[in-house]
Design an enzyme around this catalytic site. Structure first.
Site, PDB file in Angstrom:
ATOM      1  N   ARG A  47       0.663  -0.948   0.101  1.00 47.61           N
ATOM      2  CA  ARG A  47      -0.057  -0.074   0.026  1.00 47.61           C
ATOM      3  C   ARG A  47       1.091   1.378  -0.137  1.00 47.61           C
ATOM      4  NH1 ARG A  47      -1.873   2.236   4.441  1.00 47.61           N
ATOM      5  NH2 ARG A  47      -2.132   0.360   5.688  1.00 47.61           N
ATOM      6  N   TYR A  99     -16.903  15.797 -16.745  1.00 47.56           N
ATOM      7  CA  TYR A  99     -17.282  14.261 -16.577  1.00 47.56           C
ATOM      8  C   TYR A  99     -18.324  14.124 -15.703  1.00 47.56           C
ATOM      9  CZ  TYR A  99     -16.746   9.197 -15.953  1.00 47.56           C
ATOM     10  OH  TYR A  99     -16.926   7.791 -15.978  1.00 47.56           O
ATOM     11  N   ASP A 168      -7.890  17.519 -16.346  1.00 50.46           N
ATOM     12  CA  ASP A 168      -8.278  16.098 -16.539  1.00 50.46           C
ATOM     13  C   ASP A 168      -7.739  15.808 -18.321  1.00 50.46           C
ATOM     14  OD1 ASP A 168      -9.430  13.778 -17.500  1.00 50.46           O
ATOM     15  OD2 ASP A 168     -11.161  13.921 -16.080  1.00 50.46           O
ATOM     16  N   LYS A 193      -8.598   4.422 -19.850  1.00 50.26           N
ATOM     17  CA  LYS A 193      -9.215   4.748 -21.268  1.00 50.26           C
ATOM     18  C   LYS A 193      -8.029   4.751 -22.128  1.00 50.26           C
ATOM     19  CE  LYS A 193     -12.796   5.761 -18.880  1.00 50.26           C
ATOM     20  NZ  LYS A 193     -13.114   7.051 -18.680  1.00 50.26           N
TER      21      LYS A 193
HETATM   22  C1  PLP Z   1     -13.805   7.857 -17.295  1.00 51.43           C
HETATM   23  C2  PLP Z   1     -13.446   9.033 -16.979  1.00 51.43           C
HETATM   24  C3  PLP Z   1     -12.991   9.461 -15.664  1.00 51.43           C
HETATM   25  C4  PLP Z   1     -13.312   8.599 -14.453  1.00 51.43           C
HETATM   26  O1  PLP Z   1     -12.389   7.750 -14.681  1.00 51.43           O
HETATM   27  P1  PLP Z   1     -12.477   5.996 -14.168  1.00 51.43           P
HETATM   28  O2  PLP Z   1     -11.330   5.380 -14.067  1.00 51.43           O
HETATM   29  O3  PLP Z   1     -13.761   5.430 -14.753  1.00 51.43           O
HETATM   30  O4  PLP Z   1     -12.881   6.302 -12.529  1.00 51.43           O
HETATM   31  C5  PLP Z   1     -12.662  10.911 -15.474  1.00 51.43           C
HETATM   32  N1  PLP Z   1     -12.663  11.767 -16.640  1.00 51.43           N
HETATM   33  C6  PLP Z   1     -12.793  11.224 -17.744  1.00 51.43           C
HETATM   34  C7  PLP Z   1     -12.615  12.544 -18.706  1.00 51.43           C
HETATM   35  C8  PLP Z   1     -13.318  10.038 -18.021  1.00 51.43           C
HETATM   36  O5  PLP Z   1     -13.519   9.878 -19.523  1.00 51.43           O
END
Ligand code: PLP
Length: 373
Positions: A47, A99, A168, A193
């Site tokens: 951890r 998001y 982000d 992603k």
């Molecule tokens: C999917 C996504 C998130 C959240 O991420 P998770 O891995 O699903 O928790 C945040 N911002 C964007 C732009 C995303 O596409």
């Protein structure tokens, strides 16, 4: 080194002492002390730190041009760590088209902790500044309309005001957009992603320009809060990231070609892709991005039923949410976002994969031909 080379060689080989070309997966949760009671390898308990995670964190930091990174069990956990690093009474500016999952996190969970939030039109964030503003969140391009906000303009606003800026960068990735170089303090990723790239591993990361006091708090939330990315998921993500730059070039060219094809289609009302000159973010995108990736959305002529019909008529495009995998996906965003969604009923969001562009166009062409519109 260029980003293609960094992706394959950065990471420092924390798990490579035995000489394998590919670092071994280090699943051990605990590490031996030596006779003096010290930890000769520098690791005590997974951890707190793990060699496979350390390698992924070093790699992601190098790819974004940052000093340090912290990997989490999801992008949402990474975002949560940023909010948990603030003080009660702090004010945060977030985009009104943020998001949806993180919007819900803010509304349902985080706003209980005496943090104030303004959901802002990011073309005028200065109108939302307050004396206690401590953080500005950027997401560009945004979801699902692909709105573009100027990273340099917004981070300039934060300078001299003791405001932390977080971008982000999930859609653009460091291959096409460099928020830290444009003035952001932190980059956030859902590595689920494009970075993972194969729709088989959930994860998130915070990358920091400096290893300063705010990042130290994020690190504390990671190691004391425990929402860490597991070693196996770090291993899969490291495997995915090596091909990020090559994949992004194909996502980008396929996405733009498909968007241009749809733009001229008689059954399409509108296409939202920042690489199309009629998109409101076109100029800003050209100034701060070197490519777009595979994400865009469009309005089909008609309403909800035409939209759903079209999706069901596609064969190669899978009807599923998420994005950034090698396979093409299509979704009806209003259904996915549920109550509170502001997405039009005839809006479809596309994650263009890396299949051959001719097959993708042929699939949509056939789907249109059997969809009443
Ligand atoms: C999917 C996504 C998130 C959240 O991420 P998770 O891995 O699903 O928790 C945040 N911002 C964007 C732009 C995303 O596409």
């Amino acid at each position: 080194m260029k980003i293609e080379t960094i992706a394959i060689h950065a990471g420092g080989g924390a798990a490579r002492e035995a000489g394998p070309v590919i670092s071994p997966l280090q699943l051990s949760t605990t590490f031996r002390r030596d006779a003096a009671g010290d930890f000769p390898g520098g690791y005590m308990y997974t951890r707190h730190g793990n060699p496979t995670r350390a390698e992924l964190e070093k790699c992601l930091a190098a790819m974004e041009g940052g000093a340090a990174a912290a990997c989490f069990a999801s992008g949402s956990a990474a975002a949560m760590a940023v909010f948990q690093s603030l003080q009660p009474g702090d004010h945060v500016i977030v985009p009104e088209d943020m998001y949806m999952g993180i919007q819900n996190m803010i509304k349902e969970v985080v706003s209980r902790w005496k943090l104030e939030f303004s959901f802002a039109d990011m073309s005028h964030p200065e109108e939302f500044l307050q004396p206690n503003t401590r953080l500005i969140w950027l997401e560009t391009p945004s979801n699902p309309l692909m709105n573009v906000s100027s990273i340099a303009a917004i981070t300039a606003l934060a300078q001299d005001r003791d405001i932390i800026t977080v971008c982000d960068n999930t859609f653009a990735t460091p291959v096409f957009q460099r928020p830290l170089e444009l003035g952001a303090d932190l980059v956030m990723h859902s590595t689920t992603k494009y970075i993972g790239g194969h729709s088989d591993v959930l994860g998130g990361a915070i990358i920091s320009r400096e290893a300063g006091p705010f990042f130290e708090k994020v690190r504390q939330v990671q190691t004391l809060g425990g929402g860490v990315l597991s070693p196996f998921e770090c291993y899969l993500t490291l495997r995915g990231v090596k091909t990020l730059a090559c994949r992004m070039r194909v996502h980008d060219s396929n996405g733009l070609e498909l968007a241009r094809w749809l733009h001229g289609h008689r059954q399409v009302e509108k296409v939202f892709h920042p690489g199309l000159p009629d998109h409101p973010g076109y100029e800003t995108a050209r100034a701060q991005m070197s490519g777009y990736g595979g994400m865009f959305s469009f309005l089909i002529k008609g309403g909800r039923s035409e939209a759903l019909n079209f999706i069901n008529n596609c064969r190669i495009f899978a009807h599923a949410t998420s994005l950034g995998g090698v396979e093409s996906l299509i979704e009806h965003r209003a259904s996915q976002e549920g109550p509170g969604s502001t997405s039009p009923e005839n809006l479809l969001r596309v994650s263009t994969g890396i299949e051959h562009i001719d097959d993708l166009i042929e699939d949509m062409d056939r789907a249109f031909s059997i969809t009443n519109a």
